[in-house]
Scaffold this motif. Structure first.
Motif, PDB file in Angstrom:
ATOM      1  N   GLY A 124       6.344 -29.752  79.639  1.00  0.00           N
ATOM      2  CA  GLY A 124       6.546 -28.462  78.990  1.00  0.00           C
ATOM      3  C   GLY A 124       7.932 -28.247  78.436  1.00  0.00           C
ATOM      4  N   ASN A 125       8.928 -28.930  78.973  1.00  0.00           N
ATOM      5  CA  ASN A 125      10.303 -28.777  78.493  1.00  0.00           C
ATOM      6  C   ASN A 125      11.120 -29.990  78.931  1.00  0.00           C
ATOM      7  OD1 ASN A 125      11.174 -28.199  81.256  1.00  0.00           O
ATOM      8  ND2 ASN A 125      10.228 -26.196  80.946  1.00  0.00           N
ATOM      9  N   PRO A 126      12.287 -30.197  78.339  1.00  0.00           N
ATOM     10  CA  PRO A 126      13.085 -31.389  78.663  1.00  0.00           C
ATOM     11  C   PRO A 126      13.504 -31.485  80.125  1.00  0.00           C
ATOM     12  CG  PRO A 126      13.806 -30.447  76.576  1.00  0.00           C
ATOM     13  CD  PRO A 126      12.827 -29.468  77.169  1.00  0.00           C
ATOM     14  N   GLN A 127      13.870 -30.354  80.740  1.00  0.00           N
ATOM     15  CA  GLN A 127      14.312 -30.436  82.140  1.00  0.00           C
ATOM     16  C   GLN A 127      13.187 -30.884  83.057  1.00  0.00           C
ATOM     17  OE1 GLN A 127      14.354 -27.595  80.366  1.00  0.00           O
ATOM     18  NE2 GLN A 127      13.506 -25.873  81.497  1.00  0.00           N
ATOM     19  N   SER A 269      22.493 -22.565  84.999  1.00  0.00           N
ATOM     20  CA  SER A 269      21.750 -22.541  83.728  1.00  0.00           C
ATOM     21  C   SER A 269      22.213 -21.403  82.833  1.00  0.00           C
ATOM     22  CB  SER A 269      20.245 -22.412  83.997  1.00  0.00           C
ATOM     23  OG  SER A 269      19.738 -23.522  84.713  1.00  0.00           O
ATOM     24  N   GLN A 270      22.722 -20.328  83.428  1.00  0.00           N
ATOM     25  CA  GLN A 270      23.213 -19.203  82.636  1.00  0.00           C
ATOM     26  C   GLN A 270      24.527 -19.540  81.933  1.00  0.00           C
ATOM     27  OE1 GLN A 270      20.914 -16.462  82.646  1.00  0.00           O
ATOM     28  NE2 GLN A 270      20.019 -18.242  83.667  1.00  0.00           N
ATOM     29  N   LEU A 271      25.207 -20.558  82.425  1.00  0.00           N
ATOM     30  CA  LEU A 271      26.502 -20.919  81.861  1.00  0.00           C
ATOM     31  C   LEU A 271      26.418 -22.075  80.872  1.00  0.00           C
ATOM     32  CD1 LEU A 271      28.640 -20.755  85.139  1.00  0.00           C
ATOM     33  CD2 LEU A 271      28.350 -18.983  83.398  1.00  0.00           C
ATOM     34  N   ILE A 272      25.595 -23.098  81.196  1.00  0.00           N
ATOM     35  CA  ILE A 272      25.585 -24.307  80.366  1.00  0.00           C
ATOM     36  C   ILE A 272      24.189 -24.674  79.877  1.00  0.00           C
ATOM     37  CG2 ILE A 272      27.644 -25.226  81.495  1.00  0.00           C
ATOM     38  CD1 ILE A 272      25.802 -27.101  83.082  1.00  0.00           C
ATOM     39  N   SER A 273      23.196 -23.819  80.095  1.00  0.00           N
ATOM     40  CA  SER A 273      21.793 -24.043  79.716  1.00  0.00           C
ATOM     41  C   SER A 273      21.088 -24.889  80.783  1.00  0.00           C
ATOM     42  CB  SER A 273      21.679 -24.706  78.344  1.00  0.00           C
ATOM     43  OG  SER A 273      20.347 -24.662  77.871  1.00  0.00           O
ATOM     44  N   ASN A 274      19.767 -24.791  80.811  1.00  0.00           N
ATOM     45  CA  ASN A 274      19.035 -25.378  81.934  1.00  0.00           C
ATOM     46  C   ASN A 274      18.899 -26.902  81.879  1.00  0.00           C
ATOM     47  OD1 ASN A 274      17.157 -25.295  79.840  1.00  0.00           O
ATOM     48  ND2 ASN A 274      15.780 -23.870  80.874  1.00  0.00           N
ATOM     49  N   VAL A 275      18.902 -27.506  80.680  1.00  0.00           N
ATOM     50  CA  VAL A 275      18.822 -28.967  80.620  1.00  0.00           C
ATOM     51  C   VAL A 275      20.106 -29.607  81.160  1.00  0.00           C
ATOM     52  CG1 VAL A 275      18.510 -30.985  79.137  1.00  0.00           C
ATOM     53  CG2 VAL A 275      17.148 -28.926  78.739  1.00  0.00           C
ATOM     54  N   ASN A 296      14.077 -23.647  85.579  1.00  0.00           N
ATOM     55  CA  ASN A 296      13.086 -23.000  84.720  1.00  0.00           C
ATOM     56  C   ASN A 296      13.236 -21.487  84.728  1.00  0.00           C
ATOM     57  OD1 ASN A 296      11.001 -24.909  83.404  1.00  0.00           O
ATOM     58  ND2 ASN A 296      11.217 -25.763  85.455  1.00  0.00           N
ATOM     59  N   ALA A 297      13.485 -20.913  85.896  1.00  0.00           N
ATOM     60  CA  ALA A 297      13.765 -19.479  85.951  1.00  0.00           C
ATOM     61  C   ALA A 297      15.043 -19.161  85.186  1.00  0.00           C
ATOM     62  CB  ALA A 297      13.889 -19.021  87.410  1.00  0.00           C
TER      63      ALA A 297
END
Length: 345
Positions: A124-127, A269-275, A296-297
């Protein structure tokens, strides 16, 4: 090389060999799935679906959202959240211009739906692809473990819709979208094949077959694909694998399980994105489930938490204030529910 020399110990000895900076296996699998998603997008299958949703909404904006958001969530679980935004956001913008639908609310909730739905599957997503490959998980194993978290997230999203004011839509019909059956068949076949090859560890073979088939049968998919996106992911692996390595050599420890890992990965994830956050944490080999839930959250909060958010806002021209008016409350509530579920399972 410069980083390697800096890490030379005081007595002149060299540190242990650094890990490979780019995870070529994950990058190959991510690329093959994104290209396949592009094929599904160009086939027109989702463009054909949108007018039917509008017809079923009976000119009710709230009813349209209750139909649209689960559709986006399901689509994201199959074609990745970034691709789902590229498919659905232009339709939402066009619909808002024709009908007076609240564009800001619809775009923001759609981005959240894409992140929520994409969390369910390892493709569903890269992470998720990175975690799926790194831990050697089965496709069904991943889905079964994520389902108790994704369902409450989706339910929370629908509650947001139910408590929002309804809108009366004035659009009677949208222009039809042509369906390219051959491209749909090829793309669907490659999607299933790439999942199988991903599960069996043949990631390089996945990208080779994907490129060859599209080159021979549907070349326009490769021509219209955003190859800069692949370079972006490559740089992410390089930069944040180095960062993870530095943390390890400095003797610092990251949370490796439980609610602490959930909160830390969601926060980063809020600072550098979740991937990138996934790449940083995965170097310490933490428990995969709290990490997957956290990153994911984390994609549903601040706009930088997920590339899907940036795509949606850029295409639709939604302000950060309007986006965060919905995304931050959702992020806080989803994080609380996830922590409770994790503690009770």
């Amino acid at each position: 090389m410069a980083l390697y020399l800096v890490l030379t110990t005081i007595d002149g000895s060299l540190p242990e060999k650094t890990p490979e900076l780019v995870d070529w296996g994950s990058l190959s699998l991510i690329t093959s799935l994104i290209i396949t998603s592009k094929g599904l997008e160009l086939s027109g299958i989702f463009g054909r679906l949108a007018p039917r949703l509008v017809d079923r909404a009976n000119q009710s904006g709230k009813r349209l959202l209750l139909l649209l958001l689960p559709t986006i969530a399901f689509s994201s679980a199959v074609i990745m959240n970034d691709t789902a935004m590229l498919v659905f956001i232009p339709l939402i913008v066009a619909l808002s211009e024709l009908s007076g639908l609240d564009k800001e609310k619809t775009v923001t909730l759609s981005a959240i739906a894409a992140n929520v739905g994409s969390a369910l599957t390892p493709i569903g997503n890269p992470q998720n692809i990175i975690i799926w490959r790194e831990y050697g998980l089965g496709f069904s194993t991943f889905v079964v473990h994520m389902l108790p978290f994704v369902l409450p997230w989706l339910g929370l999203l629908l509650v947001f819709v139910l408590f929002s004011p309804d809108e009366s839509l004035s659009v009677e019909s949208l222009p039809p979208v042509a369906l390219r059956v051959n491209l749909l068949i090829v793309s669907a076949f490659l999607l299933g094949l790439n999942v199988y090859l991903g599960e069996t560890g043949r990631h390089v073979l996945a990208i080779v077959i994907t490129l060859v088939l599209f080159l021979l049968l549907e070349r326009d998919v490769l021509l219209s694909f955003d190859w800069a996106l692949v370079l972006t992911f490559a740089f992410i692996f390089i930069d944040f694998n180095e960062f993870s390595y530095l943390i390890s050599k400095a003797g610092l420890s990251l949370p490796t399980g439980g609610v602490k890992l959930l909160l830390a990965s969601a926060g980063l994830s809020q600072l550098i994105s979740n991937v990138p956050a996934t790449v940083v944490f995965i170097g310490s080999r933490p428990s995969w489930l709290p990490l997957a839930v956290g990153v994911n959250a984390g994609g549903t909060g601040i706009i930088v938490g997920s590339l899907a958010n940036l795509i949606a806002v850029r295409i639709a021209g939604v302000s950060l204030r309007d986006f965060h008016r919905y995304s931050i409350p959702f992020f806080v509530l989803s994080l609380i529910s996830s922590a409770v579920i994790l503690l009770t399972t």
